[in-house]
Design a protein around this motif. Structure first.
Motif, PDB file in Angstrom:
ATOM      1  N   ASN A 146       0.816  -1.214   0.000  1.00 59.65           N
ATOM      2  CA  ASN A 146       0.000   0.000   0.000  1.00 59.65           C
ATOM      3  C   ASN A 146       0.848   1.261   0.000  1.00 59.65           C
ATOM      4  N   SER A 147       1.913   1.244   0.779  1.00 56.99           N
ATOM      5  CA  SER A 147       2.769   2.426   0.857  1.00 56.99           C
ATOM      6  C   SER A 147       3.379   2.746  -0.502  1.00 56.99           C
ATOM      7  N   GLU A 148       3.819   1.724  -1.227  1.00 55.74           N
ATOM      8  CA  GLU A 148       4.424   1.954  -2.540  1.00 55.74           C
ATOM      9  C   GLU A 148       3.375   2.289  -3.600  1.00 55.74           C
ATOM     10  N   ILE A 149       2.186   1.723  -3.488  1.00 59.83           N
ATOM     11  CA  ILE A 149       1.104   2.092  -4.413  1.00 59.83           C
ATOM     12  C   ILE A 149       0.735   3.559  -4.229  1.00 59.83           C
ATOM     13  N   LEU A 150       0.641   3.999  -2.979  1.00 58.91           N
ATOM     14  CA  LEU A 150       0.333   5.405  -2.703  1.00 58.91           C
ATOM     15  C   LEU A 150       1.384   6.320  -3.326  1.00 58.91           C
ATOM     16  N   ARG A 151       2.638   5.914  -3.228  1.00 63.42           N
ATOM     17  CA  ARG A 151       3.713   6.724  -3.809  1.00 63.42           C
ATOM     18  C   ARG A 151       3.606   6.750  -5.329  1.00 63.42           C
ATOM     19  N   ALA A 152       3.250   5.616  -5.940  1.00 62.66           N
ATOM     20  CA  ALA A 152       3.187   5.523  -7.398  1.00 62.66           C
ATOM     21  C   ALA A 152       2.034   6.326  -7.983  1.00 62.66           C
ATOM     22  N   VAL A 153       0.960   6.502  -7.216  1.00 61.26           N
ATOM     23  CA  VAL A 153      -0.225   7.195  -7.751  1.00 61.26           C
ATOM     24  C   VAL A 153      -0.336   8.608  -7.199  1.00 61.26           C
ATOM     25  N   GLN A 154       0.718   9.086  -6.571  1.00 63.64           N
ATOM     26  CA  GLN A 154       0.689  10.434  -6.002  1.00 63.64           C
ATOM     27  C   GLN A 154       0.367  11.464  -7.085  1.00 63.64           C
ATOM     28  N   GLY A 155      -0.613  12.311  -6.811  1.00 63.20           N
ATOM     29  CA  GLY A 155      -1.009  13.368  -7.736  1.00 63.20           C
ATOM     30  C   GLY A 155      -1.938  12.916  -8.845  1.00 63.20           C
ATOM     31  N   GLN A 156      -2.218  11.626  -8.951  1.00 63.09           N
ATOM     32  CA  GLN A 156      -3.107  11.108  -9.990  1.00 63.09           C
ATOM     33  C   GLN A 156      -4.571  11.282  -9.567  1.00 63.09           C
ATOM     34  N   ASN A 157      -5.411  11.565 -10.543  1.00 67.70           N
ATOM     35  CA  ASN A 157      -6.832  11.795 -10.250  1.00 67.70           C
ATOM     36  C   ASN A 157      -7.687  10.536 -10.364  1.00 67.70           C
ATOM     37  N   ARG A 158      -7.183   9.550 -11.106  1.00 68.29           N
ATOM     38  CA  ARG A 158      -7.944   8.307 -11.276  1.00 68.29           C
ATOM     39  C   ARG A 158      -6.978   7.126 -11.140  1.00 68.29           C
ATOM     40  N   VAL A 159      -7.333   6.205 -10.258  1.00 67.43           N
ATOM     41  CA  VAL A 159      -6.471   5.075  -9.942  1.00 67.43           C
ATOM     42  C   VAL A 159      -7.250   3.778 -10.133  1.00 67.43           C
ATOM     43  N   HIS A 160      -6.628   2.844 -10.835  1.00 68.86           N
ATOM     44  CA  HIS A 160      -7.228   1.531 -11.051  1.00 68.86           C
ATOM     45  C   HIS A 160      -6.297   0.480 -10.468  1.00 68.86           C
ATOM     46  N   ILE A 161      -6.799  -0.331  -9.546  1.00 70.35           N
ATOM     47  CA  ILE A 161      -6.009  -1.414  -8.953  1.00 70.35           C
ATOM     48  C   ILE A 161      -6.564  -2.741  -9.440  1.00 70.35           C
ATOM     49  N   LEU A 162      -5.714  -3.526 -10.067  1.00 72.19           N
ATOM     50  CA  LEU A 162      -6.056  -4.880 -10.469  1.00 72.19           C
ATOM     51  C   LEU A 162      -5.499  -5.797  -9.385  1.00 72.19           C
ATOM     52  N   ASP A 163      -6.403  -6.411  -8.631  1.00 75.83           N
ATOM     53  CA  ASP A 163      -6.015  -7.117  -7.407  1.00 75.83           C
ATOM     54  C   ASP A 163      -6.076  -8.625  -7.578  1.00 75.83           C
ATOM     55  N   ARG A 201      -5.214  12.431   1.512  1.00 80.18           N
ATOM     56  CA  ARG A 201      -4.275  13.129   0.628  1.00 80.18           C
ATOM     57  C   ARG A 201      -4.525  14.632   0.651  1.00 80.18           C
ATOM     58  N   PRO A 202      -3.462  15.442   0.756  1.00 83.28           N
ATOM     59  CA  PRO A 202      -3.644  16.899   0.792  1.00 83.28           C
ATOM     60  C   PRO A 202      -4.381  17.427  -0.427  1.00 83.28           C
ATOM     61  N   GLU A 203      -4.144  16.816  -1.595  1.00 81.21           N
ATOM     62  CA  GLU A 203      -4.801  17.285  -2.817  1.00 81.21           C
ATOM     63  C   GLU A 203      -6.192  16.685  -3.009  1.00 81.21           C
ATOM     64  N   GLY A 204      -6.623  15.896  -2.038  1.00 76.65           N
ATOM     65  CA  GLY A 204      -7.927  15.252  -2.136  1.00 76.65           C
ATOM     66  C   GLY A 204      -7.813  13.850  -2.703  1.00 76.65           C
ATOM     67  N   PRO A 205      -8.792  12.994  -2.427  1.00 80.36           N
ATOM     68  CA  PRO A 205      -8.713  11.609  -2.895  1.00 80.36           C
ATOM     69  C   PRO A 205      -8.971  11.512  -4.387  1.00 80.36           C
ATOM     70  N   PRO A 206      -8.377  10.512  -5.039  1.00 72.99           N
ATOM     71  CA  PRO A 206      -8.659  10.267  -6.447  1.00 72.99           C
ATOM     72  C   PRO A 206      -9.918   9.419  -6.595  1.00 72.99           C
ATOM     73  N   PHE A 207     -10.343   9.241  -7.813  1.00 73.86           N
ATOM     74  CA  PHE A 207     -11.372   8.245  -8.106  1.00 73.86           C
ATOM     75  C   PHE A 207     -10.674   6.888  -8.100  1.00 73.86           C
ATOM     76  N   LEU A 208     -11.140   5.977  -7.246  1.00 69.60           N
ATOM     77  CA  LEU A 208     -10.491   4.684  -7.073  1.00 69.60           C
ATOM     78  C   LEU A 208     -11.358   3.575  -7.657  1.00 69.60           C
ATOM     79  N   ARG A 209     -10.741   2.762  -8.511  1.00 65.81           N
ATOM     80  CA  ARG A 209     -11.429   1.602  -9.075  1.00 65.81           C
ATOM     81  C   ARG A 209     -10.616   0.358  -8.746  1.00 65.81           C
ATOM     82  N   ILE A 210     -11.275  -0.652  -8.186  1.00 67.87           N
ATOM     83  CA  ILE A 210     -10.626  -1.919  -7.863  1.00 67.87           C
ATOM     84  C   ILE A 210     -11.301  -3.029  -8.652  1.00 67.87           C
ATOM     85  N   SER A 211     -10.478  -3.820  -9.355  1.00 70.96           N
ATOM     86  CA  SER A 211     -10.986  -4.954 -10.126  1.00 70.96           C
ATOM     87  C   SER A 211     -10.416  -6.243  -9.551  1.00 70.96           C
TER      88      SER A 211
END
Length: 442
Positions: free
Chosen positions: A146-163, A182-192
């Motif tokens: 999770n920590s590395e995923i958060l770093r990878a999607v920093q500043g992104q507005n839409r995030v898709h996680i294939l789990d 997140r200081p900039e607000g949460p992104p749109f999160l999609r989990i598949s």
């Protein structure tokens, strides 16, 4: 083994005593196996391992007489209520009995688990949360990934996680909570997630769709825009034999169109205790690479059980699975239902590793070093963990009993128990030289 046998062993009875009729004159092979051990009560881990290996060699050579003799000795050493070595040995003995019942069909043994060595008790969501938290086996992987995923999607507005995971989305409430802050607000999160999973514990008495509803409710509570997708349906795989499901169904779904990849979202692929069940890991990794993910996280047990030899599997497994038995001994009483269930799950894993071959043996762990080389061979580059992630994981381990630790090894994070490697976590990015362009429709 890292712990010695203590106290007087308590044997357990088998429904088929004929399998344990020892000759009044032990064979020279059995005498050699016991050399250096003054009595059954003095057998340490090394002697017990030696007996297990003698039994395995006898079964592979179809020497039923020697196998019976060794099992008789092990039956007087193993105890499901003894110390960690004795309890672990009792599960190995059960697995060898299961295997022997097929080597010697005229001496059938019953009462030792299902036909494919898979534990099938269903857990509630509450029970699963406790299961995950018994030892930091899963939390370690969740936290690092999770920590590395958060770093990878920093500043992104839409995030898709294939789990890809066997833990029923238990990882994602923590990520949703972190994204909400997140200081900039949460992104749109999609989990598949895939509609099916390997038939291994922990099994849950809720469908993927029901879990998605619960995650959606939590995301709504945390003001995180959320979408949950289940790829495929139960009818897609219910009539297929495992592991054909992985090879045929999952690989067919790893396309941009099937996953409905969108051009404005960043893709992260998460694999928690998953690759070990794949019959063709290289094909799976290559298919993941074709999706051009921004990050791939892989977490699994740091043990190499891919060997074809029964003797080599017993050696590796015996010297690895003492870790959870020893850890459980430190903070859960012997009559704890949680401990009994956890050890039963490990025991059924042992039965599959030791008792079965071919497609029926689904537990084929690969060490972190071998996995790393496989990823590099398939066009991925290792992404080192950042200092924030390392600090966060260390903080997590501080919440657990002493004995747990962490080390950084070849850009992997490795969970340790008393200095011995238990679980590895790795992160990967696609090498620019192997990256391909994919067509994603708006």
């Amino acid at each position: 083994m890292k712990a010695d046998l203590r106290g007087n062993p308590t044997s357990f009875l088998f429904q088929n005593p004929n399998l344990f009729v020892a000759s009044s004159q032990p064979s020279s092979d059995l005498t050699g196996a016991l050399r250096g051990c003054s009595s059954l009560g003095s057998l340490d881990g090394a002697c017990t391992e030696k007996l297990l290996l003698h039994c395995a060699s006898a079964l592979e050579a179809n020497d039923v007489t020697l196998a019976q003799q060794v099992m008789w000795v092990l039956n007087n050493v193993a105890s499901p209520t003894g110390d960690p070595n004795q309890r672990l040995t009792s599960w190995f003995l059960r697995a060898l009995v299961s295997r022997a019942s097929r080597v010697c069909p005229n001496a059938p043994v019953t009462g030792f688990g299902g036909g494919n060595g898979v534990h099938t008790r269903l857990m509630t969501v509450t029970e699963l949360a406790g299961y995950v938290d018994v030892i930091p086996w899963h939390r370690f992987g969740f936290c690092a990934a999770n920590s590395e995923i958060l770093r990878a999607v920093q500043g992104q507005n839409r995030v898709h996680i294939l789990d890809f995971s066997i833990t029923h989305c238990m990882q994602w409430p923590t990520l949703i909570d972190a994204l909400a802050k997140r200081p900039e607000g949460p992104p749109f999160l999609r989990i598949s997630v895939m509609s099916g999973r390997p038939p291994v514990p922990p099994l849950l008495n809720a469908s993927c769709e029901q879990l998605g509803v619960r995650l959606a409710n939590f995301a709504k509570f945390r003001d995180v825009p959320f979408e949950f997708n289940v790829i495929g349906s139960e009818s897609d795989y219910i009539h297929q034999e495992f592991p054909d499901f992985h090879h045929n169904f999952i690989l067919s779904c790893l396309t941009p169109s099937c996953l409905n990849l969108r051009p404005d979202e960043v893709l992260a692929v998460n694999c928690q205790n998953w690759l070990r069940y794949l019959p063709s890991r290289d094909t799976f990794i290559d298919a993941i690479k074709g999706l051009n993910p921004s990050i791939v996280t892989i977490v699994d047990e740091d043990c190499d059980l891919g060997g074809s030899s029964l003797v080599s599997r017993i050696t590796t497994c015996f010297n690895y699975l003492w870790i959870p038995f020893d850890a459980l001994e430190t903070f859960l009483p012997k009559d704890s239902p949680q401990r009994i269930e956890y050890e039963a799950d490990i025991g059924h894993k042992i039965e599959n590793i030791i008792g079965f071959e071919g497609d029926q043996r689904i537990e084929r762990l690969e060490s972190g070093m071998k996995l790393s080389q496989r990823m590099k061979n398939n066009g991925f580059l290792s992404a080192p963990f950042c200092e924030d992630t390392i600090r966060e994981v260390k903080s997590l381990l501080d919440e657990h009993a002493s004995g747990w630790g962490m080390k950084v090894e070849d850009e992997m994070l490795v969970l340790t128990w008393k200095g011995h490697s238990a679980v590895y976590a790795t992160t990967w990015v696609v090498s620019p030289q192997t990256q391909v362009d994919i067509e994603i429709k708006d």
